[in-house]
Design a protein around this motif. Sequence first.
Motif, PDB file in Angstrom:
ATOM      1  N   GLU A  83       0.759  -1.282   0.004  1.00 46.34           N
ATOM      2  CA  GLU A  83      -0.080   0.045   0.080  1.00 46.34           C
ATOM      3  C   GLU A  83       0.941   1.229  -0.135  1.00 46.34           C
ATOM      4  OE1 GLU A  83      -3.637   1.957   2.326  1.00 46.34           O
ATOM      5  OE2 GLU A  83      -2.970   0.148   2.936  1.00 46.34           O
ATOM      6  N   LEU A  84       0.426   2.171  -0.754  1.00 49.52           N
ATOM      7  CA  LEU A  84       1.212   3.393  -0.970  1.00 49.52           C
ATOM      8  C   LEU A  84       0.703   4.640  -0.039  1.00 49.52           C
ATOM      9  CD1 LEU A  84       1.365   3.819  -4.845  1.00 49.52           C
ATOM     10  CD2 LEU A  84       3.153   2.509  -3.308  1.00 49.52           C
ATOM     11  N   SER A  85       1.487   5.247   0.378  1.00 47.51           N
ATOM     12  CA  SER A  85       1.259   6.751   1.251  1.00 47.51           C
ATOM     13  C   SER A  85       0.478   7.641   0.373  1.00 47.51           C
ATOM     14  CB  SER A  85       2.297   7.268   1.811  1.00 47.51           C
ATOM     15  OG  SER A  85       3.191   7.739   1.037  1.00 47.51           O
ATOM     16  N   ALA A  86       0.049   8.494   0.795  1.00 45.37           N
ATOM     17  CA  ALA A  86      -0.881   9.525  -0.068  1.00 45.37           C
ATOM     18  C   ALA A  86       0.177  10.295  -0.975  1.00 45.37           C
ATOM     19  CB  ALA A  86      -1.404  10.631   0.989  1.00 45.37           C
ATOM     20  N   GLU A  87       1.400  10.515  -0.377  1.00 44.99           N
ATOM     21  CA  GLU A  87       2.365  11.225  -1.264  1.00 44.99           C
ATOM     22  C   GLU A  87       2.979  10.118  -2.457  1.00 44.99           C
ATOM     23  OE1 GLU A  87       6.809  13.076  -0.313  1.00 44.99           O
ATOM     24  OE2 GLU A  87       5.756  12.424   1.377  1.00 44.99           O
ATOM     25  N   GLU A  88       3.165   8.991  -1.772  1.00 40.23           N
ATOM     26  CA  GLU A  88       3.727   8.112  -2.753  1.00 40.23           C
ATOM     27  C   GLU A  88       2.642   8.016  -3.956  1.00 40.23           C
ATOM     28  OE1 GLU A  88       6.365   5.058   0.029  1.00 40.23           O
ATOM     29  OE2 GLU A  88       4.048   4.779  -0.257  1.00 40.23           O
ATOM     30  N   LYS A  89       1.320   7.965  -3.595  1.00 39.60           N
ATOM     31  CA  LYS A  89       0.382   7.797  -4.721  1.00 39.60           C
ATOM     32  C   LYS A  89       0.468   9.070  -5.668  1.00 39.60           C
ATOM     33  CE  LYS A  89      -3.303   5.124  -2.526  1.00 39.60           C
ATOM     34  NZ  LYS A  89      -4.782   5.190  -1.781  1.00 39.60           N
ATOM     35  N   GLN A  90       0.727  10.249  -5.160  1.00 36.23           N
ATOM     36  CA  GLN A  90       0.535  11.507  -6.075  1.00 36.23           C
ATOM     37  C   GLN A  90       1.914  11.430  -6.952  1.00 36.23           C
ATOM     38  OE1 GLN A  90      -1.696  13.505  -6.440  1.00 36.23           O
ATOM     39  NE2 GLN A  90      -2.701  12.329  -4.831  1.00 36.23           N
ATOM     40  N   ARG A  91       3.084  10.688  -6.401  1.00 38.88           N
ATOM     41  CA  ARG A  91       4.225  10.582  -7.382  1.00 38.88           C
ATOM     42  C   ARG A  91       3.947   9.480  -8.334  1.00 38.88           C
ATOM     43  NH1 ARG A  91       7.454  10.945  -2.446  1.00 38.88           N
ATOM     44  NH2 ARG A  91       7.600   8.882  -2.431  1.00 38.88           N
ATOM     45  N   ALA A  92       3.275   8.408  -7.848  1.00 36.04           N
ATOM     46  CA  ALA A  92       2.817   7.530  -8.803  1.00 36.04           C
ATOM     47  C   ALA A  92       1.789   7.792  -9.922  1.00 36.04           C
ATOM     48  CB  ALA A  92       2.499   6.129  -8.048  1.00 36.04           C
TER      49      ALA A  92
END
Length: 203
Positions: free
Chosen positions: A115-124
């Motif tokens: 599972e990705l963090s909110a910040e990781e999701k935005q980068r992805a």
Amino acid sequence: MKLYYSPGACSLASHIILNEINVDFDLVRVDLKTHTTEKGVDYYEINPKGYVPALEINPGLILTENVAVLPFLAQHDPKQDLIPPSGLGRAKVLEWLGYLNSELHDAYAVFFGPELSAEEKQRAYAGIDKILKYTEEYLQESDYDYLVNDHFGPADAYLFVLTNWSSMIGHDLSAYKNINALREKVGSRQSVQIAMRDEGLIP
């Protein structure tokens, strides 16, 4: 032939092309979490790589990897015009398959791991958008009906399947007018509708 698939996975592109060509085939569903087939067979015994698609051409003869399976299937029935037989036209199909496989597929794939963090999701999301913007601009400038020429082919099927994943990860495709136009054209094909129904993705 026999296609080992998982519903909605990238193997859906092979399923679509199989529906386009004049060939009998069987489907075998694979659980990618347990790596077993629907009959409980250890999938690693069939495909040691553990993922889909795997195409059994003859008993014991297995072909894997989208960049190999999709052109192999597309060339099966030359009357379908799914892939040019040689030359630059065929190379362009392979170019798109390579780009979609190495770049767009990988950009989406990060959402299907831990599972990705909110910040990781935005980068992805930004990584996906970078690739889609290139594709959008390419389609905007192209005079062709599809990615490579005026005939539907494996690259179109692959792009359709990958961008389907946007709905699964909360990614917005609304800004991509040309991609969505191509998606609508591809999605309306009988081969696509049958494949998606067979995999339980639509009623």
